[in-house]
Design an enzyme around this catalytic site. Structure first.
Site, PDB file in Angstrom:
ATOM      1  N   ASN A  11       0.855  -1.189   0.000  1.00 39.76           N
ATOM      2  CA  ASN A  11       0.000   0.000   0.000  1.00 39.76           C
ATOM      3  C   ASN A  11       0.896   1.246   0.000  1.00 39.76           C
ATOM      4  OD1 ASN A  11      -1.363   2.301   1.136  1.00 39.76           O
ATOM      5  ND2 ASN A  11      -3.070   0.969   1.643  1.00 39.76           N
ATOM      6  N   ASP A  13      -0.106   4.501  -0.185  1.00 39.36           N
ATOM      7  CA  ASP A  13      -0.824   5.746   0.150  1.00 39.36           C
ATOM      8  C   ASP A  13       0.093   6.793   0.772  1.00 39.36           C
ATOM      9  OD1 ASP A  13      -3.166   4.537  -0.587  1.00 39.36           O
ATOM     10  OD2 ASP A  13      -3.910   4.245   1.455  1.00 39.36           O
ATOM     11  N   HIS A  14       1.006   6.327   1.644  1.00 34.42           N
ATOM     12  CA  HIS A  14       1.756   7.315   2.430  1.00 34.42           C
ATOM     13  C   HIS A  14       2.907   7.959   1.669  1.00 34.42           C
ATOM     14  CE1 HIS A  14      -1.002   6.770   5.552  1.00 34.42           C
ATOM     15  NE2 HIS A  14      -0.746   5.479   5.670  1.00 34.42           N
ATOM     16  N   ARG A  22       3.217  18.903   1.240  1.00 35.16           N
ATOM     17  CA  ARG A  22       3.843  20.120   0.742  1.00 35.16           C
ATOM     18  C   ARG A  22       3.282  20.575  -0.596  1.00 35.16           C
ATOM     19  NH1 ARG A  22       8.735  21.395   3.382  1.00 35.16           N
ATOM     20  NH2 ARG A  22       8.854  23.081   1.891  1.00 35.16           N
ATOM     21  N   HIS A  47      -5.703   3.677  -1.627  1.00 33.10           N
ATOM     22  CA  HIS A  47      -7.031   4.006  -1.082  1.00 33.10           C
ATOM     23  C   HIS A  47      -7.402   5.409  -1.547  1.00 33.10           C
ATOM     24  CE1 HIS A  47      -9.674   4.287   2.840  1.00 33.10           C
ATOM     25  NE2 HIS A  47     -10.349   4.599   1.747  1.00 33.10           N
ATOM     26  N   ARG A  49      -9.533   8.065  -0.936  1.00 34.97           N
ATOM     27  CA  ARG A  49     -10.483   8.501   0.092  1.00 34.97           C
ATOM     28  C   ARG A  49     -11.325   9.651  -0.431  1.00 34.97           C
ATOM     29  NH1 ARG A  49      -9.030   6.739   5.532  1.00 34.97           N
ATOM     30  NH2 ARG A  49     -10.688   8.143   6.131  1.00 34.97           N
ATOM     31  N   ARG A  53      -7.095  12.860   0.968  1.00 34.85           N
ATOM     32  CA  ARG A  53      -5.980  13.326   1.811  1.00 34.85           C
ATOM     33  C   ARG A  53      -4.633  12.813   1.325  1.00 34.85           C
ATOM     34  NH1 ARG A  53      -7.122  10.024   7.374  1.00 34.85           N
ATOM     35  NH2 ARG A  53      -9.147  11.034   7.127  1.00 34.85           N
ATOM     36  N   HIS A  54      -4.627  11.696   0.611  1.00 33.13           N
ATOM     37  CA  HIS A  54      -3.344  11.240   0.043  1.00 33.13           C
ATOM     38  C   HIS A  54      -3.481  10.934  -1.447  1.00 33.13           C
ATOM     39  CE1 HIS A  54      -5.145   7.503   1.412  1.00 33.13           C
ATOM     40  NE2 HIS A  54      -4.735   7.615   2.645  1.00 33.13           N
ATOM     41  N   GLU A  77      -8.757   0.464  -2.767  1.00 33.88           N
ATOM     42  CA  GLU A  77      -9.606   0.504  -1.565  1.00 33.88           C
ATOM     43  C   GLU A  77     -10.502   1.726  -1.655  1.00 33.88           C
ATOM     44  OE1 GLU A  77      -6.983   0.845   1.716  1.00 33.88           O
ATOM     45  OE2 GLU A  77      -6.139  -1.134   1.446  1.00 33.88           O
ATOM     46  N   THR A 107      -7.022   6.835  10.150  1.00 32.46           N
ATOM     47  CA  THR A 107      -6.922   5.769   9.160  1.00 32.46           C
ATOM     48  C   THR A 107      -8.163   4.899   9.339  1.00 32.46           C
ATOM     49  OG1 THR A 107      -5.562   3.905   8.393  1.00 32.46           O
ATOM     50  CG2 THR A 107      -5.532   4.360  10.747  1.00 32.46           C
ATOM     51  N   THR A 108      -8.375   3.939   8.436  1.00 30.15           N
ATOM     52  CA  THR A 108      -9.537   3.065   8.565  1.00 30.15           C
ATOM     53  C   THR A 108      -9.502   2.412   9.951  1.00 30.15           C
ATOM     54  OG1 THR A 108      -9.097   2.584   6.251  1.00 30.15           O
ATOM     55  CG2 THR A 108     -10.835   1.312   7.302  1.00 30.15           C
ATOM     56  N   GLU A 162     -11.110  -9.172   3.401  1.00 34.03           N
ATOM     57  CA  GLU A 162      -9.850  -8.782   4.022  1.00 34.03           C
ATOM     58  C   GLU A 162     -10.131  -8.596   5.502  1.00 34.03           C
ATOM     59  OE1 GLU A 162      -7.258  -5.973   2.064  1.00 34.03           O
ATOM     60  OE2 GLU A 162      -6.590  -5.209   4.001  1.00 34.03           O
ATOM     61  N   HIS A 203      -3.943  -4.190   7.687  1.00 26.52           N
ATOM     62  CA  HIS A 203      -4.034  -3.033   8.571  1.00 26.52           C
ATOM     63  C   HIS A 203      -3.127  -3.176   9.799  1.00 26.52           C
ATOM     64  CE1 HIS A 203      -5.442   0.688  10.230  1.00 26.52           C
ATOM     65  NE2 HIS A 203      -5.820   0.926   9.004  1.00 26.52           N
ATOM     66  N   GLY A 204      -2.242  -2.185   9.914  1.00 29.33           N
ATOM     67  CA  GLY A 204      -1.377  -2.078  11.097  1.00 29.33           C
ATOM     68  C   GLY A 204      -0.253  -3.093  11.167  1.00 29.33           C
ATOM     69  N   GLY A 225       1.100  -1.209   4.403  1.00 25.38           N
ATOM     70  CA  GLY A 225       1.485   0.093   3.877  1.00 25.38           C
ATOM     71  C   GLY A 225       2.340   0.913   4.806  1.00 25.38           C
ATOM     72  N   HIS A 226       1.729   1.385   5.910  1.00 23.77           N
ATOM     73  CA  HIS A 226       2.390   2.372   6.767  1.00 23.77           C
ATOM     74  C   HIS A 226       3.765   1.891   7.224  1.00 23.77           C
ATOM     75  CE1 HIS A 226       2.874   4.716  10.581  1.00 23.77           C
ATOM     76  NE2 HIS A 226       2.499   5.670   9.756  1.00 23.77           N
TER      77      HIS A 226
END
Ligand code: PXP
Length: 254
Positions: A11, A13-14, A22, A47, A49, A53-54, A77, A107-108, A162, A203-204, A225-226
């Site tokens: 993932n 996204d980040h 920026r 994702h 959203r 936001r990303h 997602e 986050t979700t 999932e 997730h996580g 992802g994160h």
């Protein structure tokens, strides 16, 4: 027979979070997808959203071009917002993972609520609309490993669930006993497989918290992802994806 290794969905996204912070056009989401796929990612997950936001609308097309070139799936997602559904249909990802979405969340925060009838109907309608518009798309639902929820999920035209691993990952990180979670995940996986629904997880998760899941041969796909993007800050994205994928290869499903 060659080993069946669980799939790693990266993932990214980040990477877009950093870019949006920026308002620049770097770091490149396209490069992130490409480096991930060159180093063992089996799919790219993003994702889109509602609050953008990303990931932005144009990222979906751009990442799809990369995954297509590598012959790997794009997993999009999304919540069941009608505007996002239209974008998803136009970009025709191989997989769509339907998730709950709240604007104020970081986050979700958990799986979809299928026990609420009006919510269930919205999701059922979204699944029907997507499946009737995209012939080959596969759909997963992001859910808790709870039997009452899975019982309702089995009545929908979905290909995978999932399972939300966020709470498990937090308990693991605290060094507490995770056996209760592993038991719930095992029961969920068996139930889903008995109904010909694939069991994915996400997730996580980190390189450490994914290990007990890999050891227990619980899921055929993990979306992470994160942790990958944070680890990549110090080690580089190529190294982070490659070493994670090597650990997956140490725990073949068959
Ligand atoms: N799976 C789903 C359904 C998600 O919503 C997310 C977060 O976008 C992930 C996996 C990845 O979670 P994380 O970034 O915590 O690894």
């Amino acid at each position: 027979m060659s080993a069946v290794v669980p799939r790693l969905g990266v993932n990214i996204d980040h990477v877009a979070t950093l870019r949006q912070a920026r308002g620049e056009d770097y770091p490149s989401i396209v490069d992130a997808a490409q480096v991930s796929l060159l180093n063992g990612a089996d799919q790219i997950t993003i994702h889109l959203r509602e609050d953008r936001r990303h990931i932005q609308d144009y990222d979906v097309e751009a990442v799809k071009l990369v995954t297509k070139r590598f012959g790997k799936p794009l997993n999009l997602e999304m919540g069941v917002n009608p505007e996002i559904i239209e974008i998803a249909i136009a970009s025709a990802p191989e997989w769509i993972c339907i998730v709950p979405e709240k604007r104020e969340e970081k986050t979700t925060e958990g799986g979809l609520d299928l026990l609420d009838d009006s919510n269930f109907i919205r999701i059922e309608e979204a699944v029907k609309k997507i499946k009737s518009s995209l012939k080959d798309v596969k759909i997963s639902l992001f859910l808790e490993a709870k039997m009452e929820t899975l019982e309702r999920a089995k009545d929908l035209d979905i290909d995978a669930v999932e399972i939300h691993t966020g709470e498990f990952a937090k308990v693991f990180a605290n060094g507490d006993d995770v056996s209760k979670y592993l038991d719930h995940f095992r029961v969920a996986k068996e139930f889903l497989n008995n109904h010909k629904i694939a069991a994915h997880a996400g997730h996580g998760l980190t390189d450490e918290s994914v290990k007990p899941l890999l050891e227990s041969k619980l899921f055929e796909e993990y979306n992470i992802g994160h942790w990958i993007i944070c680890h990549a800050l110090f080690h580089g994205l190529a190294h982070s994806v490659k070493t994670l994928k090597v650990s997956f290869e140490n725990y073949p499903l068959k």
